[in-house]
Design a protein around this motif. Structure first.
Motif, PDB file in Angstrom:
ATOM      1  N   VAL A  49       0.831  -1.211   0.000  1.00 55.71           N
ATOM      2  CA  VAL A  49       0.000   0.000   0.000  1.00 55.71           C
ATOM      3  C   VAL A  49       0.862   1.257   0.000  1.00 55.71           C
ATOM      4  O   VAL A  49       0.654   2.180  -0.796  1.00 55.71           O
ATOM      5  N   LEU A  50       1.832   1.297   0.934  1.00 60.78           N
ATOM      6  CA  LEU A  50       2.635   2.520   1.032  1.00 60.78           C
ATOM      7  C   LEU A  50       3.486   2.737  -0.218  1.00 60.78           C
ATOM      8  O   LEU A  50       3.735   3.892  -0.628  1.00 60.78           O
ATOM      9  N   SER A  51       3.955   1.657  -0.822  1.00 59.99           N
ATOM     10  CA  SER A  51       4.779   1.829  -2.029  1.00 59.99           C
ATOM     11  C   SER A  51       3.955   2.200  -3.255  1.00 59.99           C
ATOM     12  O   SER A  51       4.418   2.935  -4.130  1.00 59.99           O
ATOM     13  N   SER A  52       2.699   1.714  -3.307  1.00 60.73           N
ATOM     14  CA  SER A  52       1.844   2.010  -4.465  1.00 60.73           C
ATOM     15  C   SER A  52       0.951   3.216  -4.257  1.00 60.73           C
ATOM     16  O   SER A  52       0.468   3.824  -5.216  1.00 60.73           O
ATOM     17  N   GLY A  53       0.682   3.548  -2.982  1.00 61.46           N
ATOM     18  CA  GLY A  53      -0.208   4.672  -2.688  1.00 61.46           C
ATOM     19  C   GLY A  53      -1.648   4.398  -3.061  1.00 61.46           C
ATOM     20  O   GLY A  53      -2.447   5.334  -3.211  1.00 61.46           O
ATOM     21  N   SER A  54      -2.058   3.136  -3.161  1.00 57.32           N
ATOM     22  CA  SER A  54      -3.414   2.778  -3.576  1.00 57.32           C
ATOM     23  C   SER A  54      -4.343   2.685  -2.371  1.00 57.32           C
ATOM     24  O   SER A  54      -4.213   1.776  -1.534  1.00 57.32           O
ATOM     25  N   VAL A  55      -5.294   3.611  -2.287  1.00 48.46           N
ATOM     26  CA  VAL A  55      -6.285   3.585  -1.205  1.00 48.46           C
ATOM     27  C   VAL A  55      -7.256   2.425  -1.400  1.00 48.46           C
ATOM     28  O   VAL A  55      -7.741   1.827  -0.437  1.00 48.46           O
ATOM     29  N   VAL A  56      -7.566   2.106  -2.639  1.00 52.23           N
ATOM     30  CA  VAL A  56      -8.488   1.004  -2.919  1.00 52.23           C
ATOM     31  C   VAL A  56      -7.920  -0.308  -2.387  1.00 52.23           C
ATOM     32  O   VAL A  56      -8.632  -1.122  -1.762  1.00 52.23           O
ATOM     33  N   THR A  57      -6.625  -0.521  -2.626  1.00 55.07           N
ATOM     34  CA  THR A  57      -5.973  -1.735  -2.095  1.00 55.07           C
ATOM     35  C   THR A  57      -6.034  -1.766  -0.573  1.00 55.07           C
ATOM     36  O   THR A  57      -6.296  -2.808   0.044  1.00 55.07           O
ATOM     37  N   LEU A  58      -5.802  -0.615   0.055  1.00 52.90           N
ATOM     38  CA  LEU A  58      -5.855  -0.520   1.511  1.00 52.90           C
ATOM     39  C   LEU A  58      -7.240  -0.869   2.025  1.00 52.90           C
ATOM     40  O   LEU A  58      -7.396  -1.634   2.992  1.00 52.90           O
ATOM     41  N   MET A  59      -8.308  -0.320   1.393  1.00 53.88           N
ATOM     42  CA  MET A  59      -9.669  -0.595   1.839  1.00 53.88           C
ATOM     43  C   MET A  59     -10.031  -2.067   1.634  1.00 53.88           C
ATOM     44  O   MET A  59     -10.720  -2.677   2.448  1.00 53.88           O
ATOM     45  N   GLY A  60      -9.563  -2.626   0.510  1.00 55.66           N
ATOM     46  CA  GLY A  60      -9.837  -4.041   0.268  1.00 55.66           C
ATOM     47  C   GLY A  60      -9.174  -4.925   1.307  1.00 55.66           C
ATOM     48  O   GLY A  60      -9.789  -5.870   1.831  1.00 55.66           O
ATOM     49  N   LEU A  61      -7.916  -4.634   1.617  1.00 56.95           N
ATOM     50  CA  LEU A  61      -7.216  -5.399   2.653  1.00 56.95           C
ATOM     51  C   LEU A  61      -7.896  -5.251   4.015  1.00 56.95           C
ATOM     52  O   LEU A  61      -8.040  -6.215   4.775  1.00 56.95           O
ATOM     53  N   PHE A  62      -8.333  -4.019   4.318  1.00 55.41           N
ATOM     54  CA  PHE A  62      -8.973  -3.758   5.614  1.00 55.41           C
ATOM     55  C   PHE A  62     -10.301  -4.499   5.720  1.00 55.41           C
ATOM     56  O   PHE A  62     -10.664  -5.003   6.790  1.00 55.41           O
ATOM     57  N   ALA A  63     -11.035  -4.572   4.610  1.00 53.30           N
ATOM     58  CA  ALA A  63     -12.301  -5.320   4.624  1.00 53.30           C
ATOM     59  C   ALA A  63     -12.053  -6.798   4.912  1.00 53.30           C
ATOM     60  O   ALA A  63     -12.800  -7.443   5.676  1.00 53.30           O
ATOM     61  N   ILE A  64     -10.990  -7.337   4.289  1.00 45.86           N
ATOM     62  CA  ILE A  64     -10.655  -8.741   4.556  1.00 45.86           C
ATOM     63  C   ILE A  64     -10.282  -8.933   6.020  1.00 45.86           C
ATOM     64  O   ILE A  64     -10.670  -9.915   6.675  1.00 45.86           O
ATOM     65  N   VAL A  65      -9.529  -7.961   6.568  1.00 47.80           N
ATOM     66  CA  VAL A  65      -9.125  -8.027   7.980  1.00 47.80           C
ATOM     67  C   VAL A  65     -10.351  -8.028   8.888  1.00 47.80           C
ATOM     68  O   VAL A  65     -10.422  -8.772   9.876  1.00 47.80           O
ATOM     69  N   ILE A  66     -11.346  -7.187   8.577  1.00 47.75           N
ATOM     70  CA  ILE A  66     -12.564  -7.125   9.396  1.00 47.75           C
ATOM     71  C   ILE A  66     -13.256  -8.486   9.419  1.00 47.75           C
ATOM     72  O   ILE A  66     -13.673  -8.983  10.477  1.00 47.75           O
TER      73      ILE A  66
END
Length: 580
Positions: A49-66
Motif C-alpha cells: 500500500v505505502l509503495s503504491s499509494g493505492s487507497v483502494v488496495t488498503l480498503m480491500g485489505l482492511f475489509a478482509i481483515v474485518i
C-alpha cells in the motif's frame, strides 16, 4: 500420577469429554492461524500500500481483515463456551459420585481431608476462565515460529532462544508453586474444618464465652495459611515480572535485528513489524501461563487429587443385588485400632469381638464409658470399616452388596443425633423418593412420635435442621431419628444410647418399639447405660476396655428378673379394708 484405570470414575468422565477437547484443539488451531491476520496485514500495508499509494488496495485489505477478525472473535467465543460446557459436564457427571464417595471416605475417621467437590468446582471454574483457552494456544506456537523462520532464519533463532528462556522461567515458576501448594491446601482445609465445627457448636461456644478464644485460634491458622500463600506468591510474581520484561525486550531486539536485515536488503521493511508481532504471539501463551501459574498449579493439584481420590474410593457397582436379608448376623474377630495406630495393645479400640444373632434376637451391649460400645455400633452398621475381622448379614459382607443397597436393610440411631436440613418427612424417609407416606407414618407411629409431629406447625412438612429449621428438643430429635432408623423395618437395627434424652413415657415407647421390631423378625442391638433400654432384649454382651467379657442369654448373665414382692400382711389387710 495415578494410573489411568478405566474403573476410576474421574478418568472415565475425562474420557467422555475427549471429543469436546478435540474440537477445542481444532478450534484453537483455527484461532492461531487467524492470529496471523495482523502480521500479514502489516506486511501488506508496508510493502504494497505505502509503495503504491493505492487507497483502494488498503480498503480491500482492511475489509478482509474485518471479516477475519469477526471469525476470530466467533471462534474464540465458541472455544470458551465449549470449555465452559466441558467443565459443567464434568461437575454434573461427577458431582453425585463425588458427594457419595466423600461420604464413604469419611468412615472411621480415616479420611485424609480430600474434598472432591471443591476440587471439581475448581476445575470447572478453571475451564470456564481465559487461562484454559490460552493453554490450548501453546501447541500452535511452532506455527508462528515456522512463519518467522520463513521470514528469516536469524529472526526465528532469536525467538526460539527467547522461548527457551521463557519456558525455563515457566518451569521454575511451576516448581516454586508446587513446593508450597500442598501445604497451602492442607492449611486451608484445616482452617475451614475448624470454622465449620465452631459454627456447628455455636450455642456451646457462646454460652461458655469461647468466641474470642476461638477467633484468635482461627486467626492464627489464617495467618499461617496466608504466610504460606505469600511465600508461594513471591517467587511467581518475580518470575512473571521478569517474563513480561523479557518479552518486551525481545520484541525490541527483533525490531533491531529486523532493521539491520532491511539495511542489508535481506528482508522488506514490512517484515520488521510483522516479525515483531509474530514474536509476541510466540511468547504470549508462555507469558500468560507464567502469569496464571498459581491457578494452573491449583488445577493440577485438584486433578491429581481427584485421580487419587476416585482410585481409592472405587465402588462395587459390579456386585449383584442380593435378596432381602432375614437378619442373621455373624460377627467374627472384629478389631479396630485408633486412627494412625499400629497393632499394639494400648492403641486398640476394639479387640476380637465375636458373636452370632438370629432373626428376631435382641442384644443389649453394656459396659462402662469408653468400653467400645459406640465403636462396635459403627462397625456393625458399616459406618466404620474394621481393621480385622468381619461383619456378615445373612452370610454376606457389606462389600458384597452394591453400594448403598445394603443401607435400606439397616437401621442406625447414633449416639449423637442430628437432622439434615429438610422436612421431618424427608428425614424419616431418609430422603428416599420411593418412600410412601404410609411408610413414613408407620415408622413415626412405631417410634411413638406421630402425635408429636402432628402438633408441630406444619406436621410432617415442618422444616428442621440447619440454620432455618425449627428448633427441636433433644428428645424430639432422638425420637424422629428413631423413626428414621426403623422405617422399612430393616433386618438389622443398631441403637446407640436410644433413651439418652427420653423421659419415662419415651422409655416405655422405646421398649414397645423394640418388642414390635423383634416380633417382625428384625435383629435389634441396643448400646445402653440405663437398664430400661435393654428391657426388651433377650441377649447381653458386656464390653470392658474394648474386649468382650461375656455374651449370652440375658437371664443367665444378669439373672432372672425380680419377682413382684407381696406387701406385708398388715398392708394387705389395710388394702382389703379400703376396698371394703
Amino acid at each position: 500420577m495415578v494410573a489411568a484405570d478405566a474403573s476410576n470414575k474421574y478418568v472415565a468422565a475425562l474420557r467422555r469429554q475427549r471429543t469436546g477437547f478435540a474440537f477445542v484443539l481444532i478450534i484453537s488451531g483455527v484461532i492461531s492461524v487467524l492470529m496471523l491476520t495482523g502480521s500479514i496485514y502489516m506486511l501488506q500495508v508496508y510493502d504494497r500500500v505505502l509503495s503504491s499509494g493505492s487507497v483502494v488496495t488498503l480498503m480491500g485489505l482492511f475489509a478482509i481483515v474485518i471479516v477475519l477478525y469477526l471469525f476470530f472473535g466467533l471462534f474464540d467465543l465458541l472455544r470458551q463456551r465449549m470449555l465452559s460446557r466441558i467443565g459443567t459436564r464434568l461437575e454434573c457427571d461427577l458431582g453425585r459420585s463425588g458427594f457419595f464417595a466423600q461420604l464413604q471416605a469419611k468412615q472411621g475417621g480415616n479420611a485424609d481431608g480430600s474434598d472432591p467437590l471443591r476440587h471439581l468446582s475448581g476445575i470447572g471454574q478453571f475451564l470456564s476462565g481465559p487461562t484454559a483457552g490460552n493453554l490450548f494456544d501453546l501447541p500452535f506456537v511452532p506455527v508462528f515460529l515456522a512463519v518467522l523462520f520463513l521470514v528469516h532464519p536469524v529472526l526465528g533463532f532469536i525467538v526460539v532462544g527467547g522461548a527457551v528462556v521463557a519456558g525455563g522461567v515457566a518451569w521454575l515458576a511451576g516448581f516454586i508453586a508446587r513446593r508450597w501448594q500442598e501445604q497451602r491446601n492442607h492449611g486451608a482445609a484445616r482452617q475451614s474444618e475448624f470454622a465449620t465445627e465452631a459454627l456447628r457448636n455455636s450455642e456451646a461456644v457462646v454460652a461458655m464465652g469461647m468466641q474470642n478464644n476461638l477467633a484468635m485460634h482461627w486467626q492464627a491458622m489464617q495467618l499461617e495459611s496466608l504466610k504460606t500463600h505469600q511465600n508461594a506468591a513471591q517467587g511467581s510474581e518475580i518470575l512473571a515480572s521478569f517474563s513480561k520484561t523479557f518479552r518486551i525486550l525481545l520484541q525490541s531486539s527483533i525490531l533491531t535485528v529486523g532493521a539491520v536485515l532491511v539495511l542489508r536488503e535481506q528482508i522488506s521493511p514490512g517484515m520488521i513489524i510483522a516479525s515483531s508481532v509474530l514474536s509476541g504471539r510466540v511468547l504470549a501463551p508462555i507469558d500468560q501461563a507464567i502469569g496464571q501459574w498459581r491457578a494452573i498449579a491449583q488445577t493440577l493439584f485438584a486433578h491429581r487429587a481427584l485421580m487419587g481420590f476416585f482410585e481409592d474410593t472405587k465402588d462395587q457397582d459390579g456386585n449383584i443385588d442380593l435378596p432381602k436379608p432375614s437378619g442373621r448376623l455373624t460377627v467374627t474377630s472384629l478389631t479396630k485400632f485408633a486412627a494412625g495406630a499400629s497393632a499394639t495393645r494400648q492403641e486398640l479400640l476394639l479387640q476380637s469381638v465375636s458373636f452370632n444373632l438370629e432373626p428376631g434376637d435382641g442384644l443389649g451391649v453394656i459396659g462402662k464409658s469408653a468400653a467400645g460400645k459406640s465403636i462396635l455400633a459403627r462397625l456393625l452398621v458399616g459406618a466404620w470399616q474394621p481393621d480385622r475381622g468381619e461383619v456378615r448379614l445373612d452370610g454376606a459382607g457389606f462389600d458384597k452388596w452394591p453400594v448403598g443397597a445394603i443401607g435400606r436393610h439397616i437401621g442406625y440411631l447414633p449416639q449423637s443425633v442430628t437432622l439434615l436440613p429438610g422436612t421431618i418427612g424427608q428425614n424419616i424417609a431418609r430422603f428416599d423418593p420411593h418412600a410412601t407416606d404410609g411408610d413414613i407414618v408407620a415408622a413415626a407411629q412405631l417410634a411413638n412420635v406421630h402425635d408429636l409431629i402432628l402438633r408441630l406447625p406444619n406436621g410432617y412438612a415442618t422444616r428442621v435442621g440447619g440454620a432455618f429449621g425449627l428448633p427441636l428438643s433433644g428428645g424430639q430429635i432422638q425420637r424422629i431419628a428413631l423413626a428414621r432408623a426403623v422405617i422399612f423395618k430393616p433386618a438389622l437395627i443398631v441403637l446407640d444410647e436410644p433413651n439418652a434424652h427420653l423421659d419415662g413415657a419415651g422409655d416405655t415407647a422405646l421398649e414397645d418399639a423394640i418388642t414390635q421390631l423383634r416380633a417382625a423378625g428384625s435383629t435389634v442391638i441396643v448400646m445402653a447405660h440405663r437398664p430400661s433400654a435393654i428391657a426388651a432384649v433377650n441377649k447381653i454382651l458386656i464390653l470392658d476396655q474394648g474386649r468382650m467379657t461375656k455374651f449370652g442369654d440375658k437371664d443367665k448373665i444378669l439373672g432372672p428378673p425380680p419377682q413382684a414382692q407381696k406387701p406385708p400382711v398388715r398392708q394387705q389387710l389395710s388394702n382389703h379394708a379400703r376396698q371394703g
